[in-house]
Motif scaffolding. Sequence first.
Motif, PDB file in Angstrom:
ATOM      1  N   TYR A  46       0.843  -1.210   0.000  1.00 60.91           N
ATOM      2  CA  TYR A  46       0.000   0.000   0.000  1.00 60.91           C
ATOM      3  C   TYR A  46       0.875   1.256   0.000  1.00 60.91           C
ATOM      4  O   TYR A  46       0.536   2.254  -0.620  1.00 60.91           O
ATOM      5  CB  TYR A  46      -0.922   0.014   1.220  1.00 60.91           C
ATOM      6  N   ASN A  49       3.027   1.330  -3.542  1.00 65.56           N
ATOM      7  CA  ASN A  49       2.242   1.685  -4.721  1.00 65.56           C
ATOM      8  C   ASN A  49       1.652   3.091  -4.669  1.00 65.56           C
ATOM      9  O   ASN A  49       1.139   3.583  -5.676  1.00 65.56           O
ATOM     10  CB  ASN A  49       1.141   0.655  -4.956  1.00 65.56           C
ATOM     11  N   SER A  50       1.718   3.734  -3.499  1.00 65.94           N
ATOM     12  CA  SER A  50       1.148   5.093  -3.409  1.00 65.94           C
ATOM     13  C   SER A  50       2.192   6.160  -3.077  1.00 65.94           C
ATOM     14  O   SER A  50       1.872   7.346  -3.040  1.00 65.94           O
ATOM     15  CB  SER A  50       0.014   5.135  -2.380  1.00 65.94           C
ATOM     16  N   ASP A 137      -8.000   6.680  -1.912  1.00 56.17           N
ATOM     17  CA  ASP A 137      -8.952   5.591  -1.648  1.00 56.17           C
ATOM     18  C   ASP A 137      -8.521   4.240  -2.220  1.00 56.17           C
ATOM     19  O   ASP A 137      -9.159   3.234  -1.951  1.00 56.17           O
ATOM     20  CB  ASP A 137     -10.358   5.963  -2.149  1.00 56.17           C
ATOM     21  N   SER A 138      -7.410   4.201  -2.985  1.00 61.69           N
ATOM     22  CA  SER A 138      -6.925   2.921  -3.511  1.00 61.69           C
ATOM     23  C   SER A 138      -5.394   2.918  -3.577  1.00 61.69           C
ATOM     24  O   SER A 138      -4.800   2.908  -4.658  1.00 61.69           O
ATOM     25  CB  SER A 138      -7.517   2.666  -4.903  1.00 61.69           C
ATOM     26  N   ARG A 140      -3.211   0.670  -2.935  1.00 60.03           N
ATOM     27  CA  ARG A 140      -2.537  -0.530  -3.441  1.00 60.03           C
ATOM     28  C   ARG A 140      -2.606  -0.619  -4.971  1.00 60.03           C
ATOM     29  O   ARG A 140      -1.728  -1.170  -5.612  1.00 60.03           O
ATOM     30  CB  ARG A 140      -3.143  -1.784  -2.811  1.00 60.03           C
ATOM     31  N   ASP A 141      -3.681  -0.060  -5.543  1.00 58.34           N
ATOM     32  CA  ASP A 141      -3.846  -0.066  -6.998  1.00 58.34           C
ATOM     33  C   ASP A 141      -4.207   1.345  -7.466  1.00 58.34           C
ATOM     34  O   ASP A 141      -5.380   1.704  -7.567  1.00 58.34           O
ATOM     35  CB  ASP A 141      -4.931  -1.065  -7.409  1.00 58.34           C
ATOM     36  N   SER A 143      -4.417   2.742 -10.173  1.00 57.10           N
ATOM     37  CA  SER A 143      -5.282   2.888 -11.351  1.00 57.10           C
ATOM     38  C   SER A 143      -6.755   2.998 -10.948  1.00 57.10           C
ATOM     39  O   SER A 143      -7.590   3.427 -11.735  1.00 57.10           O
ATOM     40  CB  SER A 143      -5.088   1.707 -12.306  1.00 57.10           C
ATOM     41  N   LYS A 144      -7.072   2.610  -9.702  1.00 52.12           N
ATOM     42  CA  LYS A 144      -8.468   2.636  -9.242  1.00 52.12           C
ATOM     43  C   LYS A 144      -8.773   3.848  -8.332  1.00 52.12           C
ATOM     44  O   LYS A 144      -9.852   3.932  -7.761  1.00 52.12           O
ATOM     45  CB  LYS A 144      -8.789   1.350  -8.482  1.00 52.12           C
ATOM     46  N   ILE A 145      -7.816   4.763  -8.190  1.00 53.68           N
ATOM     47  CA  ILE A 145      -8.035   5.920  -7.312  1.00 53.68           C
ATOM     48  C   ILE A 145      -9.138   6.816  -7.872  1.00 53.68           C
ATOM     49  O   ILE A 145      -9.128   7.164  -9.049  1.00 53.68           O
ATOM     50  CB  ILE A 145      -6.725   6.740  -7.146  1.00 53.68           C
ATOM     51  N   THR A 146     -10.098   7.157  -7.005  1.00 53.77           N
ATOM     52  CA  THR A 146     -11.137   8.113  -7.407  1.00 53.77           C
ATOM     53  C   THR A 146     -11.055   9.388  -6.581  1.00 53.77           C
ATOM     54  O   THR A 146     -11.602  10.413  -6.959  1.00 53.77           O
ATOM     55  CB  THR A 146     -12.549   7.526  -7.242  1.00 53.77           C
TER      56      THR A 146
END
Length: 193
Positions: A46, A49-50, A137-138, A140-141, A143-146
């Motif tokens: 986490y 990746n961020s 909010d994401s 670990r991934d 690409s899914k951050i909103t």
Amino acid sequence: MAFTLTLGAKAPDFHLKGTDGKTYSLKDFKDSQVLVVFFTCNHCPYVLNSDEITRKTAEKYLPKGVAFVGINSNSANTIEEDSFEHMVTRMKSLHFPWVYLHDETQEIAKKYGALRTPHFYVFDKARKLVYTGRGVDSPRDPSKITVNDLETALGELVAGKPISQPLTNPIGCNVKWEGKDKHWLPPDACDLT
């Protein structure tokens, strides 16, 4: 008493060694309008990746008087990669725009009530807690951050506005407590929202 610092609480002081060999405390950041303290480490996916998203936020807000302080409180006996030596190597190769401090005794993680890596705390000029929780909010991934809650909170704070979402749940690996199973959480640790 809540495990994690509550909104409005004063920033607990610390005296911790950085990867640059210097020891830091709150007074070293007294000229900053805003202080972001975040609990992080060397191994957690986490965090890994961020980190570049956190870097972008730090670089955007450093010129606006915001200082960033990363603290690694993880036990190297639980995860060897979280040792101070690995912290130094990581900073040498990645050159993050924050000081990276080692909380070897885990006393500071307990004072702040750090739950996960990463876990962010934003303090205003008076060093009162105005935001705590996740960065994005994401983590670990990416690409899914909103939503980037950290950036939203900092934007509102430097603009002199109230923080619309001052409390979120940190998302990440739990802090690795000395002498405990790597998945152990203190019994009084709980979600923030």
